[in-house]
Design a protein around this motif. Structure first.
Motif, PDB file in Angstrom:
ATOM      1  N   GLY A   1      -5.578   9.382  -2.728  1.00 25.55           N
ATOM      2  CA  GLY A   1      -6.587  10.342  -3.192  1.00 25.55           C
ATOM      3  C   GLY A   1      -6.325  10.833  -4.605  1.00 25.55           C
ATOM      4  O   GLY A   1      -6.809  11.888  -4.997  1.00 25.55           O
ATOM      5  N   GLY A   2      -5.533  10.083  -5.368  1.00 28.02           N
ATOM      6  CA  GLY A   2      -5.230  10.482  -6.746  1.00 28.02           C
ATOM      7  C   GLY A   2      -3.998  11.362  -6.861  1.00 28.02           C
ATOM      8  O   GLY A   2      -3.746  11.939  -7.918  1.00 28.02           O
ATOM      9  N   LEU A   3      -3.193  11.419  -5.789  1.00 28.45           N
ATOM     10  CA  LEU A   3      -1.995  12.274  -5.833  1.00 28.45           C
ATOM     11  C   LEU A   3      -1.061  11.909  -6.991  1.00 28.45           C
ATOM     12  O   LEU A   3      -0.499  12.780  -7.648  1.00 28.45           O
ATOM     13  CB  LEU A   3      -1.248  12.167  -4.496  1.00 28.45           C
ATOM     14  CG  LEU A   3       0.062  12.955  -4.358  1.00 28.45           C
ATOM     15  CD1 LEU A   3      -0.164  14.441  -4.567  1.00 28.45           C
ATOM     16  CD2 LEU A   3       0.691  12.705  -2.987  1.00 28.45           C
ATOM     17  N   LEU A   4      -0.930  10.593  -7.254  1.00 26.42           N
ATOM     18  CA  LEU A   4      -0.020  10.169  -8.318  1.00 26.42           C
ATOM     19  C   LEU A   4      -0.530  10.551  -9.706  1.00 26.42           C
ATOM     20  O   LEU A   4       0.198  10.440 -10.685  1.00 26.42           O
ATOM     21  CB  LEU A   4       0.235   8.660  -8.244  1.00 26.42           C
ATOM     22  CG  LEU A   4       1.183   8.213  -7.129  1.00 26.42           C
ATOM     23  CD1 LEU A   4       1.217   6.697  -7.032  1.00 26.42           C
ATOM     24  CD2 LEU A   4       2.592   8.745  -7.352  1.00 26.42           C
TER      25      LEU A   4
ATOM     26  N   ILE B   1       0.874  -1.163   0.000  1.00 25.18           N
ATOM     27  CA  ILE B   1       0.000   0.000   0.000  1.00 25.18           C
ATOM     28  C   ILE B   1       0.913   1.216   0.000  1.00 25.18           C
ATOM     29  O   ILE B   1       1.776   1.337   0.874  1.00 25.18           O
ATOM     30  CB  ILE B   1      -0.903   0.000   1.247  1.00 25.18           C
ATOM     31  CG1 ILE B   1      -1.958  -1.107   1.129  1.00 25.18           C
ATOM     32  CG2 ILE B   1      -1.554   1.368   1.440  1.00 25.18           C
ATOM     33  CD1 ILE B   1      -2.745  -1.345   2.408  1.00 25.18           C
ATOM     34  N   SER B   2       0.756   2.076  -0.989  1.00 31.95           N
ATOM     35  CA  SER B   2       1.631   3.239  -1.092  1.00 31.95           C
ATOM     36  C   SER B   2       0.843   4.483  -0.683  1.00 31.95           C
ATOM     37  O   SER B   2      -0.128   4.852  -1.330  1.00 31.95           O
ATOM     38  CB  SER B   2       2.127   3.357  -2.536  1.00 31.95           C
ATOM     39  OG  SER B   2       3.032   4.426  -2.639  1.00 31.95           O
ATOM     40  N   LEU B   3       1.302   5.085   0.400  1.00 33.42           N
ATOM     41  CA  LEU B   3       0.549   6.210   0.944  1.00 33.42           C
ATOM     42  C   LEU B   3       0.971   7.537   0.324  1.00 33.42           C
ATOM     43  O   LEU B   3       2.155   7.795   0.123  1.00 33.42           O
ATOM     44  CB  LEU B   3       0.747   6.288   2.459  1.00 33.42           C
ATOM     45  CG  LEU B   3       0.275   5.069   3.253  1.00 33.42           C
ATOM     46  CD1 LEU B   3       0.560   5.267   4.738  1.00 33.42           C
ATOM     47  CD2 LEU B   3      -1.217   4.819   3.034  1.00 33.42           C
ATOM     48  N   GLY B   4      -0.035   8.372   0.054  1.00 36.53           N
ATOM     49  CA  GLY B   4       0.221   9.758  -0.325  1.00 36.53           C
ATOM     50  C   GLY B   4       0.250  10.606   0.934  1.00 36.53           C
ATOM     51  O   GLY B   4       0.718  10.157   1.985  1.00 36.53           O
ATOM     52  N   TRP B   5      -0.283  11.800   0.870  1.00 36.57           N
ATOM     53  CA  TRP B   5      -0.288  12.688   2.043  1.00 36.57           C
ATOM     54  C   TRP B   5      -1.429  12.291   2.970  1.00 36.57           C
ATOM     55  O   TRP B   5      -2.587  12.315   2.582  1.00 36.57           O
ATOM     56  CB  TRP B   5      -0.443  14.145   1.620  1.00 36.57           C
ATOM     57  CG  TRP B   5       0.557  14.610   0.615  1.00 36.57           C
ATOM     58  CD1 TRP B   5       0.293  15.408  -0.453  1.00 36.57           C
ATOM     59  CD2 TRP B   5       1.966  14.333   0.580  1.00 36.57           C
ATOM     60  NE1 TRP B   5       1.456  15.639  -1.160  1.00 36.57           N
ATOM     61  CE2 TRP B   5       2.493  14.991  -0.545  1.00 36.57           C
ATOM     62  CE3 TRP B   5       2.831  13.589   1.372  1.00 36.57           C
ATOM     63  CZ2 TRP B   5       3.834  14.928  -0.893  1.00 36.57           C
ATOM     64  CZ3 TRP B   5       4.176  13.526   1.024  1.00 36.57           C
ATOM     65  CH2 TRP B   5       4.662  14.188  -0.085  1.00 36.57           C
ATOM     66  N   MET B   6      -1.077  11.901   4.195  1.00 34.63           N
ATOM     67  CA  MET B   6      -2.077  11.526   5.195  1.00 34.63           C
ATOM     68  C   MET B   6      -2.171  12.654   6.221  1.00 34.63           C
ATOM     69  O   MET B   6      -1.202  13.390   6.442  1.00 34.63           O
ATOM     70  CB  MET B   6      -1.686  10.210   5.871  1.00 34.63           C
ATOM     71  CG  MET B   6      -1.404   9.067   4.905  1.00 34.63           C
ATOM     72  SD  MET B   6      -2.794   8.639   3.817  1.00 34.63           S
ATOM     73  CE  MET B   6      -3.830   7.711   4.944  1.00 34.63           C
TER      74      MET B   6
ATOM     75  N   ALA C   1      -6.003  15.483   2.456  1.00 34.14           N
ATOM     76  CA  ALA C   1      -5.139  14.412   2.935  1.00 34.14           C
ATOM     77  C   ALA C   1      -5.993  13.201   3.297  1.00 34.14           C
ATOM     78  O   ALA C   1      -7.189  13.335   3.569  1.00 34.14           O
ATOM     79  CB  ALA C   1      -4.356  14.891   4.159  1.00 34.14           C
ATOM     80  N   GLY C   2      -5.361  12.037   3.305  1.00 33.95           N
ATOM     81  CA  GLY C   2      -6.082  10.821   3.681  1.00 33.95           C
ATOM     82  C   GLY C   2      -6.131  10.653   5.189  1.00 33.95           C
ATOM     83  O   GLY C   2      -5.415  11.334   5.931  1.00 33.95           O
TER      84      GLY C   2
END
Lengths: 267, 262
Positions: B256-259, B194-199, B225-226
């Motif tokens: 949240g679609g950051l990538l 699981i690759s996290l973006g900004w939480m 942010a997540g």
């Protein structure tokens, strides 16, 4: 070593070569020794670029035509073979931004079809016609398509991004299909690249502001496409196929936060 | 025939969550328990991490599941192995392992010392390597269809200033998932990340008192942010025996679609 970057006597076709990135590539290809044919709809722009190349001591000619019409694309390739005795490298560069300023769910069929035709159909037709000549000659060659950073990720240019994503797939599909025929197929994906030198200080300032969103802190220049075009057209890239080359000052690599943002945590 | 079962049910499964004191680890542990599993909570250090894990433990016990605590020194492969063996013995086996260590550091590359690089690589990457190696060993022992889920970062594939060490470690985790996922697949062990973006708890890397930090939080397509609890359901899906049995070597962004941001 540097001989491998030379294109002396090679016949090279650049669609959309009258202006912008195509003009930048045509200049560099001619400077590397290629006999260049540039194609586009607008004759005045073609004439100007041909003249610029000739003034610099290069060999160039033009073909005026619509790249969304396969008959005209076929005629263009025939004209190149007639003029230069063959076709060694072909840049399917012609494209357009365009479309209409409307929400996705309001987009008319006609705008979608126009953008798709100019960016994807044109690339398909150009690669098809060029590959036929390359296969029949038995010598092979190299095809270069033009995608865009806009073909990778979320963007409000829905049709353009869709078409450029298609160009990327076209590149990969063709690289496998044409490799047995000694044809290499690669793609160039520009980020934000200026189509011409800035007209005035206002334009210069606008570009400087755009550059702030890019790790390199500037937008690309139209002529910076040239060396990459020479590399991909030449034997310097003889074992490279099916690849996409981002030329974007690091833009596609970043994008998680503002380009100059520095987080603060230390151990 | 597809199995006639609730695909995502983890009832009776023995699970181990490493880094249970981190927000992501805690969320995964709670989600496993909600889905019916017993959970061994492994914390990386024997300090306030234990207290944080104890809160998770209480939550899990309130759901009527078993939870136990362990201190695991993830810097040492041997300690990971010994602690995991103990966990498996005490739980009566091991079916599912999740790992969420996280040491963020932001420093210009020229100021990052050898020691700092080594520490960042050890906590973020080497630990995950040890855990995959050891988990596979446990699954193999009982011929169980094991499930391993690693928590990583979108910085594993995209760039940001001053993150060369951290981003490199997570890039290594990305390829660990692909390479070891390939290797373990024939043993019915799946390995995903699981690759996290900004939480919303990542105030170490996104400083919202900074204007650019605030802008960064609008980069995800969902423009926010997540939250830690948004990690849980994906972790349950990846841990389930039938819900994701043919999925391995994959990196699933929860960003949240950051990538997708240009």
């Amino acid at each position: 070593m540097l001989d491998q970057f030379r294109l002396d006597g090679k016949a090279v076709l650049v669609t959309g070569g009258g202006r912008g990135l195509g003009r930048g590539m045509a200049h560099a290809l001619a400077a590397a020794g290629a006999n260049v044919m540039i194609a586009a709809r607008t004759q005045e722009q073609l004439d100007r670029t041909v003249q610029e190349i000739r003034d610099a001591g290069g060999t160039a000619t033009s073909f005026s035509g619509d790249m969304t019409d396969s008959a005209q694309v076929n005629a263009m390739v025939e004209a190149c073979v007639r003029e230069y005795g063959g076709l060694d490298a072909c840049f399917a560069n012609a494209g357009m931004g365009g479309g209409v300023d409307a929400e996705f769910w309001e987009w008319p069929d006609s705008a979608f079809e126009e953008v798709l035709a100019n960016n994807l159909k044109s690339a398909f037709y150009t690669c098809r016609a060029a590959s036929k000549v390359m296969v029949e000659s038995g010598k092979g060659g190299t095809l270069i398509t033009l995608s865009s950073a806009g073909g990778y990720r979320a963007s409000k240019r829905w049709a353009y991004g869709t078409a450029k994503g298609g160009v990327l797939s076209l590149t990969k599909v063709l690289s496998g299909a044409l490799a047995p025929h000694k044809i290499r197929v690669n793609c160039i994906s520009p980020g934000i690249v200026a189509q011409r030198d800035p007209a005035d200080d206002q334009e210069r300032a606008r570009r400087a502001q755009q550059g702030g969103f890019i790790p390199a802190n500037r937008v690309g220049e139209w002529w910076e496409m040239g060396p990459l075009a020479v590399y991909l057209a030449s034997d310097a890239s003889s074992y490279v196929t099916g690849q996409d080359f981002a030329i974007d000052g690091g833009m596609l690599n970043a994008g998680l936060a503002p380009a100059k943002y520095r987080p603060h945590a230390e151990i | 025939m597809p199995p006639q079962t609730d695909y995502f049910d983890l009832t009776g499964k023995k699970t181990m969550v490493v880094g249970a004191e981190t927000p992501a680890g805690g969320a995964i542990a709670r989600a496993y328990a909600q889905a019916g599993a017993d959970v061994a909570l492994c914390v990386l250090t024997a300090d306030e991490a234990v207290m944080r894990a104890r809160v998770v433990k209480r939550d899990i016990e309130a759901m009527g599941r078993k939870a136990s605590e362990y201190v695991m020194d993830v810097m040492l492969g041997k300690n990971v192995q010994v602690t995991t063996r103990q966990v498996a013995k005490e739980m009566g086996g091991l079916d599912i392992v999740a790992s969420a260590p996280d040491l963020f550091v932001a420093k210009p590359i020229e100021k990052t010392t050898d020691m700092e690089l080594a520490r960042v690589m050890q906590v973020n990457f080497s630990s995950q390597f040890f855990i995959v190696r050891t988990a596979a060993e446990e699954f193999r022992r009982d011929h169980r269809p094991g499930r391993i889920t690693l928590v990583t970062s979108v910085l594993g594939e995209r760039s940001m200033i001053d993150t060369a060490a951290y981003a490199s470690a997570h890039g290594a985790v990305y390829n660990l998932v692909r390479a070891a996922g390939h290797e373990l697949a024939r043993e019915n062990i799946t390995l995903n990340a699981i690759s996290l973006g900004w939480m919303d708890y990542m105030d170490d890397r996104i400083d919202t008192s900074d204007e650019d930090g605030q802008r960064a939080l609008r980069f995800p397509m969902l423009r926010r942010a997540g939250r830690a609890e948004e990690i849980g359901p994906t972790a349950v899906w990846l841990a389930s025996e039938f819900g994701s049995a043919f999925i391995t070597g994959q990196i699933i962004p929860i960003d949240g679609g950051l990538l997708q941001h240009q």
